[in-house]
Each structure stands twice: as structure tokens, then as C-alpha cells.
Design a protein around this motif. Structure first.
Motif, PDB file in Angstrom:
ATOM      1  N   LYS A  93       0.823  -1.220   0.000  1.00 37.98           N
ATOM      2  CA  LYS A  93       0.000   0.000   0.000  1.00 37.98           C
ATOM      3  C   LYS A  93       0.852   1.262   0.000  1.00 37.98           C
ATOM      4  O   LYS A  93       0.333   2.381  -0.089  1.00 37.98           O
ATOM      5  N   THR A  94       2.171   1.092   0.132  1.00 43.01           N
ATOM      6  CA  THR A  94       3.039   2.274   0.127  1.00 43.01           C
ATOM      7  C   THR A  94       3.293   2.794  -1.283  1.00 43.01           C
ATOM      8  O   THR A  94       3.956   3.811  -1.459  1.00 43.01           O
TER       9      THR A  94
ATOM     10  N   ALA B 129       4.855   3.049   8.245  1.00 43.09           N
ATOM     11  CA  ALA B 129       4.781   3.819   6.992  1.00 43.09           C
ATOM     12  C   ALA B 129       4.317   5.251   7.235  1.00 43.09           C
ATOM     13  O   ALA B 129       4.762   6.176   6.547  1.00 43.09           O
ATOM     14  N   ASP B 130       3.456   5.434   8.245  1.00 45.41           N
ATOM     15  CA  ASP B 130       2.922   6.788   8.468  1.00 45.41           C
ATOM     16  C   ASP B 130       3.874   7.676   9.251  1.00 45.41           C
ATOM     17  O   ASP B 130       3.551   8.823   9.533  1.00 45.41           O
ATOM     18  N   LYS B 131       5.005   7.131   9.632  1.00 42.43           N
ATOM     19  CA  LYS B 131       5.987   8.019  10.273  1.00 42.43           C
ATOM     20  C   LYS B 131       7.379   7.870   9.652  1.00 42.43           C
ATOM     21  O   LYS B 131       8.388   8.189  10.280  1.00 42.43           O
ATOM     22  N   THR B 132       7.398   7.401   8.406  1.00 43.10           N
ATOM     23  CA  THR B 132       8.672   7.218   7.717  1.00 43.10           C
ATOM     24  C   THR B 132       8.848   8.283   6.638  1.00 43.10           C
ATOM     25  O   THR B 132       7.880   8.659   5.971  1.00 43.10           O
ATOM     26  N   ILE B 133      10.090   8.742   6.524  1.00 41.31           N
ATOM     27  CA  ILE B 133      10.417   9.714   5.485  1.00 41.31           C
ATOM     28  C   ILE B 133      11.610   9.188   4.698  1.00 41.31           C
ATOM     29  O   ILE B 133      12.636   8.814   5.280  1.00 41.31           O
TER      30      ILE B 133
ATOM     31  N   ILE C 232       5.701   6.648  -4.751  1.00 42.97           N
ATOM     32  CA  ILE C 232       5.501   6.142  -3.385  1.00 42.97           C
ATOM     33  C   ILE C 232       4.483   7.018  -2.668  1.00 42.97           C
ATOM     34  O   ILE C 232       4.239   8.153  -3.061  1.00 42.97           O
ATOM     35  N   ASP C 233       3.912   6.467  -1.609  1.00 47.21           N
ATOM     36  CA  ASP C 233       2.772   7.144  -0.983  1.00 47.21           C
ATOM     37  C   ASP C 233       3.067   7.642   0.430  1.00 47.21           C
ATOM     38  O   ASP C 233       2.168   8.096   1.119  1.00 47.21           O
ATOM     39  N   TYR C 234       4.321   7.504   0.853  1.00 49.31           N
ATOM     40  CA  TYR C 234       4.691   8.068   2.176  1.00 49.31           C
ATOM     41  C   TYR C 234       5.621   9.259   1.960  1.00 49.31           C
ATOM     42  O   TYR C 234       5.998   9.566   0.826  1.00 49.31           O
ATOM     43  N   ASP C 235       6.005   9.913   3.060  1.00 43.57           N
ATOM     44  CA  ASP C 235       6.730  11.181   2.957  1.00 43.57           C
ATOM     45  C   ASP C 235       8.071  11.017   2.247  1.00 43.57           C
ATOM     46  O   ASP C 235       8.769  10.011   2.420  1.00 43.57           O
ATOM     47  N   TYR C 236       8.390  12.044   1.497  1.00 43.66           N
ATOM     48  CA  TYR C 236       9.515  11.944   0.588  1.00 43.66           C
ATOM     49  C   TYR C 236      10.248  13.272   0.506  1.00 43.66           C
ATOM     50  O   TYR C 236       9.654  14.316   0.299  1.00 43.66           O
TER      51      TYR C 236
ATOM     52  N   LYS D  49      10.682   9.915  14.448  1.00 49.68           N
ATOM     53  CA  LYS D  49      10.276   9.483  13.104  1.00 49.68           C
ATOM     54  C   LYS D  49      11.311   8.506  12.547  1.00 49.68           C
ATOM     55  O   LYS D  49      12.420   8.387  13.071  1.00 49.68           O
TER      56      LYS D  49
END
Lengths: 246, 355, 181
Positions: free
Chosen positions: A10-11, A43-47, A62-66, A88
Motif C-alpha cells: 500500500k506504500t 509507513a505513516d511516520k517514515t520519510i 511512493i505514498d509516504y513522505d519523501y 520518526k
């Protein structure tokens, strides 16, 4: 009864597909990282702090922070980010030109400080996006557009062994070299990535996974032939295994 | 208000901390070492982080990463070290990251000299990196101004989501002067500033609503629109240019300058007035945006000439002065460089020669 | 009123401390403005050192004026480097023990203080600067003597054992300053 045995991570943004060349292993690695983030529920706290070159091609999907970083500076960017947000999860994703050439000072210094980050270092022995120029990790004799007769040790020196160099430092906690050339090695790579993230979650410190990959396009080989080349040429130069695990 | 005697560099660092700066990365270079040294002591006291980076390049990229995570972050250097930060500052401008950096400038080009100079004017105001971006650039003439400008710089950076440069020099950095320090932001205020950025900052988001710190890529239309948005912002600053006008109204000769040179110029104006010569001063406090309108306050019917004063050979500030004056009066220059201080006498002589 | 002071000597003679103490005293105990401007050679130790202090009742303009009201020199090279920057009628304070070069001006006031000799007599050559500072204040009274001493006392608070020595040095300097008036 139908049984669901596999879904895409889902990422990755729904409906998006990568722009990597056929046979490229970046795809596989991005998928593995995504699966690990899901399995560790982070995933919701990964950059992702991503270098420049083909390694940056996944920024669109990708769908998480970048964070897109300047060429070679991802380890420095990750340092700054993690220092300000220690709760994080911060990883850098860098190719061999990015990590081992233009960014060598930042790469080694972050390792030497023992920053609590995860580094995914992708080594295919050549510059991809710019079109097949020689990298610090190019094999002796391997042709590159800037070494048309192949890497000549008298002129260009020898391939650089990043894990072994970092192993001379005291601070890093985990250094492993893996590959994605066989299903078994893909599974080992995922295990290594997971450990490198778990170390960060546990606050243990600097972890790096070097992944030896292919570049069919710039090696001038088919996807399948590039797997043979990787097996026969790259792996003897860059032997797989755990270099350090503390 | 309580006055404390502080060195310029240390006062700048303290002002940053009081403004909520909680991250500093820097590399040693004279004459600004007291900024990182002060931060190394001070930031841990307020829960901040100091990193002595492996290079200026690494420092600006650490600041890039830290600001991307919503923290008020700063770096500093001097002249040739500032050149090394150019790429990172340009990335901040494109990715719209709020950062503050300080140039305690010295002689140049090249390694130049370690003594004070103002030879980075064009670099600061026109091309601090590739791509044609702009920044607010503040030019303090006293330690008090360096404090006030640094304190405000963080607010401007956050408001614009853009880099802000404090363009000091080796004199401002090394002198001690009495200053009144601004109030220290409370930990609650600092946390609220960080929280206010959580939507765009790379601090982790639910899948589907990611933050994307984006200094460029492949979508030509997207990035041209980024350029247009930024340009609209740069142009919106024009009315916020700041200048000091001193005895300009009846002036027959105008001295114009910025930073430390302007301070020496002001002494020259007083000395000229004491001799009965009607001199005035136009001092740029922001050098970008440039205070063009301040030069409209000059009475060109009686003003016989303008003396541009700067510690740079060749002259640089004068290029902006020429645009602002727009041919309404002749302009001459008084210049030193490479770490040599301007003499008040030379300014006085040049002013008299215009009459 | 604006007083421009230059203090010059070898690194290690306490040149900067004289300047900083003056600026600190002005900041702590007066309504005046001040600027302290240090200039160093590239050497960490042993090179030349000089600094400039401005004390003014209005805004301080240039931190380093073209011409000085007062000049404090602790060695021969400093004398020769700065003697021509002293205004006519200006005050030259010299560390008479080691500043032995001829002074080729007759339009200035010369205050000779055997600083190094007296510091050694007190048992610590490092108090040379406090002796010279005392002489400067005693002669000029640019601000009250007790303002200067309370700043020195405050600055040395963490090294209280050194206070008696510094008090003796300061008083000795004051005496030289006053008797030269």
C-alpha cells in the motif's frame, strides 16, 4: 474458495507504476522497503531521503513522505531531519554515484557519527540516469561511456568497497551486502532491510544495506544476461554477507 | 531594557535561539566561528541540536533536512564557505523550505582574506545559487540590528517558506556592543511553530496524504508554475524594502551605502555637517528587496552628486544604486576591499569633490 | 563626546582584555555607548594584537576611527605602527619597561608606566594589562574609577583568589596615571 495470497504494498500510490527500465532492481527494492514499512507498521511516520539519479525515479509513485535531496547529500539531509524528529523513521536511498562518489564525505561522516538512520545503498557499478558513465564501483575492465576501453586500474584505480570501508569505523552497528538477483537473495535482502529499520526503531544507530544490482540498459545486456553478469562478475568483486552486526 | 555587551557573532546566535531556532549545522571558518561555538553550548540548553558538519555543503543539506521536518534551522559561514552552500540554498528556494543563514563576510574572491569585507553583494542579492531565485537579504550595520534582523528573519522565512540571508561582515561579527535582546520564545511557542508546518513538513503522514519536499523533477509545466508562484512572491516584497534616511531633505551631497560601510558613512555625514556642508545618507537595510523608493526622497534639484561607499573592489552595490537613482545625479565611489577598513576621511574628501 | 582608543601589543599581553573591560564597564554602569573592535593576526599565539574601543554619548559611528584620542602601546612594533594615528594633543600610554624606541612627536602627552617591571615585582607578569588599564583610567577618568574596578571584580568573580593581586595592580596603575596628570 479463492484465497488472497499477495497484494501490492500500500506504500505505492494506487494505479501508479514505476518508470524503471525492464530488468532494473530498483523496483524490487522499493517494493521490499514498502513491505517492511507495512510489516513494522511505520509507513505513516517514515520519510525517505532520496539521492539523485535513477534512485530518485520512485518519487512520483511512493505514498509516504519523501524528500528529494541534492546529489550526494541524502545522508546529510537524513541527519538533519532525524535530529529534529527523533521519533520518526528516516532512511536515505542512494545509488553508487550518489553515495560513493559525489556524496562520499557526507556518507562516511553520517556513518562515523553513528546517526540513528537507515541507509539503502544500491550498487550497480555504473551511472544510470546520465547514461552509463563510470562509477567508483565500476568493475575493472567494465566499459563505461567515460571509460570506453573499460576501467583501467592504472588510470582509474579499483572498485570501491563501501561496506568494507565503513567497517573500519567504530560507530556503525549493522552493515550487510545483499543482492536481488535470485528469489532467495530477494528474501535475504528484505530480511536485511527489515533489520536495518528495526535497528533504527530500537535506537541502535547507523545501519546500511548495500544491494548489488544490475543495469541492463547501461551494461548493454538483456535483463536475463545481466543476471549472469552480476553473478559471474559483480558478486566476486562485491561478496555478499553480513559485514557487521552489533 | 537591560543592555548586555555581546560580540556580534554571539549576539546573532542568541537572537536565533530566542527566535525559536532549534537546529544549527556549520563548519569552521574565520571570522564566524563564534556562531557555531555559541550554538554548540547554547542549543542543548533549550533542547535543540548542534552538528559540526563535515563541510559547508553538508551543513546546508542538514539544514535542508531539518527545515523539511518543520524545525527552525540555521547555518552560517563566511564568503568562500557561503559559495559552497549555494546549491543547498537553491534547493531550499525551489522546495520552498524556510531556512535562515548568515554570511559574516570577508575578503575575496577565492580564499581572499580573513578580514572584513563586503565583496559578496552580487552573490547575496542576485545569484545565491543556480536558477534565478530571490531571497530577503538583511544588512545590519550594528550588533543591535544584527540581533533584530536575525530574530525577524525566522518569521520571514516561515511566512514566505523561503531562505532568508543575514548579510553581515567581519566587523559586525567581531565587535562587541551593548545590545538589548529580544524575548525568548517559550517552548510552547516553538512547538506551535513546528506544528503549524505539519501539513507540508516531512514528519510522516497517513498513506495517501504524503508530504513531498520537492526541489524539482521532470514535470516542466509543474515546475514552471513553481517559478511563477515564487516570482509573484518576490515581486510582492518590493514595498517591504527597508532603508534609513539621514539628513536627506536638504542634502547637496548624498552618501549611500549598507552594512558596516554605512556606519562609517554616517560618521562622515556628521563630520561634513559639522563643517557646514549639507550631506545626507541613504542606507539600505534590506539589500533585497532593494529600497529603490528611498532614493526618491533625495531632492535632485539641489543634490549635486552621490557617493557610493562599499568595502568591495570592484564596486557592486553601486549597480543597484544606479538603477534607483536613474540618472538623476552623478555617482562616484569610495572603495576598499580585501579586509581594509574604509576611512572616514576618504568619504569626506569624495563628498566634497562632488560639490 | 566621542573617545577613540587604540590598544596594541603582542598576543598574550592582555591587549584584548583591556579593551573588553573598558567596553564592559561602559555597558554595565553608564548611559554611554561603546564599541570594542578586535583585530588579530592569523597566529593563535605570539603574533600582534590590537583593538579599538569607542566610547560616545551618542551613536557610535565607525568602530575604527582614522585618528585616535588615546593610544596604549605595550611593545615597540605597536608604537611604530600606531604613533601617527594619534591626534595632536592625544594621550600616549606606554609600557615603559620594554617600549624603548624613540618617540618622534612633541605634540602629544606621554604617560610612561613601567608596566612589565611593576607586574613582575607584583609577582605575575600577566597583570601588566591591569596596571596599564589603571593608568589609563587614572589619567583620563573617561568614567569613574569605581565603575572600572567593579567591572574587573565582576569579571574575575570566578577567580576570586586573583582579586588581591589585580587590585594591587590596578591601584598601582591608577597612581601612575594620576601623578602624570
Amino acid at each position: 474458495m479463492e484465497e488472497l495470497i499477495y497484494t501490492k504494498t500500500k506504500t505505492i500510490q494506487p494505479g501508479k507504476s514505476s518508470g524503471f527500465c525492464p530488468g532494473c532492481m530498483h523496483d524490487t527494492i522499493i517494493k521490499l522497503i514498502g513491505e517492511v514499512l507495512e510489516e513494522l507498521d511505520i509507513a505513516d511516520k517514515t520519510i525517505s531521503c532520496t539521492g539523485v539519479g535513477c534512485c530518485g525515479l520512485f518519487m512520483e509513485y511512493i505514498d509516504y513522505d519523501y524528500i528529494q535531496c541534492a546529489h550526494g547529500r541524502a545522508s546529510a539531509v537524513a541527519t538533519g531531519l532525524k535530529r529534529g524528529n527523533p521519533d520518526k523513521i528516516v532512511y536515505s536511498y542512494q545509488g553508487d554515484g550518489d553515495f560513493a562518489s559525489i556524496g562520499l564525505a557526507e556518507s562516511i561522516s553520517a556513518a562515523n557519527r553513528g546517526e540513528n538512520i537507515t541507509v539503502i545503498f544500491v550498487n550497480n557499478g555504473i551511472y544510470g540516469m546520465t547514461g552509463g558513465q563510470m562509477a567508483p564501483t565500476t568493475l575493472v575492465g567494465m566499459k563505461a561511456t567515460t571509460a570506453p576501453k573499460g576501467r583501467n586500474p592504472e588510470e582509474h584505480g579499483y572498485p570501491m568497497h563501501i561496506c568494507e570501508m565503513l567497517d573500519t569505523l567504530t560507530a556503525p552497528v549493522y552493515l550487510e551486502r545483499t543482492s536481488c538477483n535470485t528469489p532467495a537473495n530477494v528474501i535475504k535482502t528484505k530480511k536485511a532491510i527489515k533489520k536495518a529499520f528495526q535497528n533504527q526503531i530500537d535506537g541502535k544507530g547507523y545501519s546500511l544495506v548495500e544491494i548489488v544490482t544490475s543495469c541492463p540498459t547501461n551494461w548493454g545486456l538483456s535483463a536475463l544476461d545481466s543476471l549472469d553478469y552480476l553473478e559471474q562478475k559483480m558478486l566476486p568483486e562485491f561478496p555478499l554477507g553480513v559485514i557487521r552486526d552489533r | 531594557m537591560e543592555r548586555v555587551l555581546m560580540k556580534g557573532c554571539e549576539a546573532i546566535a542568541e537572537a536565533a535561539v530566542r527566535s525559536g531556532c532549534r537546529f544549527f549545522a556549520g563548519y569552521p571558518i574565520t571570522p564566524q566561528n563564534e556562531i557555531p561555538e555559541y550554538m554548540a553550548r547554547r542549543l542543548p540548553e533549550v533542547g535543540g541540536q548542534f552538528v559540526q558538519s563535515e563541510s559547508e555543503v553538508a551543513a546546508i543539506n542538514m539544514v535542508y533536512g531539518n527545515a523539511a521536518g518543520g524545525v527552525r534551522a540555521m547555518t552560517s559561514s563566511s564568503s568562500c564557505g557561503i559559495s559552497l552552500k549555494s546549491e543547498g540554498v537553491s534547493y531550499c528556494a525551489m522546495a520552498r523550505l524556510p531556512i535562515v543563514y548568515v554570511n559574516v563576510s570577508r575578503g575575496g574572491p577565492g580564499v581572499g582574506t580573513i578580514q572584513p569585507a563586503q565583496q559578496d553583494y552580487h552573490q547575496a542579492t542576485k545569484a545565491s545559487g543556480n536558477g534565478g531565485f530571490r531571497m530577503r537579504v538583511f544588512a545590519p550595520a550594528t550588533v543591535q540590528e544584527a540581533v533584530d534582523m536575525t530574530y525577524a528573519a525566522f518569521d520571514y522565512a516561515d511566512k514566505d517558506r523561503n531562505p532568508v540571508l543575514v548579510l553581515a561582515d567581519g566587523v559586525i561579527g567581531s565587535i562587541l556592543e551593548p545590545v538589548v535582546l529580544p524575548p525568548q520564545k517559550t517552548e510552547e511557542e516553538v512547538a506551535a511553530i513546528k506544528d503549524s508546518k505539519s501539513e507540508w513538513a516531512a514528519v510522516g503522514h497517513q498513506l495517501g496524504s504524503r508530504a513531498w519536499i520537492n526541489p524539482g523533477g521532470w514535470d516542466n509545466i509543474l515546475y514552471e508554475n513553481c517559478n511563477k508562484d515564487a516570482d509573484a512572491m518576490y515581486q510582492s516584497w518590493a514595498d517591504e524594502a527597508e532603508a534609513e534616511l539621514y539628513k536627506v531633505e536638504d542634502a547637496e551631497v548624498i552618501i549611500t551605502s549598507y552594512g558596516i560601510s554605512a556606519r562609517i558613512s554616517k560618521s562622515a555625514v556628521d563630520a561634513l555637517r559639522a563643517e557646514g556642508i549639507k550631506a545626507g545618507l541613504v542606507r539600505a537595510k534590506t539589500v533585497f528587496p532593494f529600497p529603490n523608493k528611498a532614493y526618491d526622497a533625495i531632492n535632485y534639484d539641489i543634490c549635486k552628486g552621490i557617493v557610493d561607499v562599499e568595502m568591495s573592489i570592484p564596486a557592486q552595490f553601486v549597480d543597484d544604486v544606479k538603477i534607483a537613482v536613474d540618472g538623476r545625479a552623478p555617482i562616484t565611489t569610495v572603495l576598499r576591499s580585501a579586509g581594509n577598513m574604509l576611512s572616514k576621511g576618504a568619504i569626506i574628501d569624495a563628498a566634497k569633490a562632488m560639490l | 563626546m566621542e573617545t577613540n582608543i587604540c590598544i596594541a601589543g603582542f598576543g598574550g599581553q592582555g591587549v584584548m582584555t583591556i579593551g573588553k573591560f573598558l567596553a564592559q564597564a561602559v555597558t554595565d554602569s553608564t548611559e554611554l555607548n561603546t564599541v570594542f573592535f578586535p583585530t588579530y593576526g592569523a597566529e593563535q599565539r605570539g603574533g600582534t594584537a590590537n583593538c579599538f574601543v569607542v566610547i560616545a554619548d551618542g551613536e557610535v559611528g565607525t568602530p575604527k576611527a582614522d585618528f585616535m584620542d588615546d593610544l596604549i602601546v605595550l611593545n615597540n612594533p605597536s608604537l611604530n605602527k600606531f604613533i601617527d594615528t594619534l591626534k595632536p594633543g592625544g594621550n600616549l600610554f606606554i609600557n615603559d619597561t620594554i617600549v624603548t624606541d624613540e618617540i618622534k612627536r612633541d605634540d602629544i602627552n606621554i604617560i610612561r608606566v613601567p608596566g612589565t617591571e611593576k607586574a613582575l615585582e607584583l609577582g605575575n607578569g600577566k597583570v601588566l594589562n591591569v596596571i596599564m588599564l589603571g593608568a589609563y583610567i587614572g589619567y583620563t577618568e573617561v568614567f569613574p574609577v569605581d565603575v572600572m574596578w567593579s567591572t574587573i571584580e565582576h569579571k574575575l568573580a570566578k577567580k576570586a583568589s586573583l582579586l588581591p593581586l589585580n587590585k594591587a595592580a590596578f591601584d598601582l596603575g591608577l597612581e601612575y596615571g594620576r601623578k602624570n596628570k
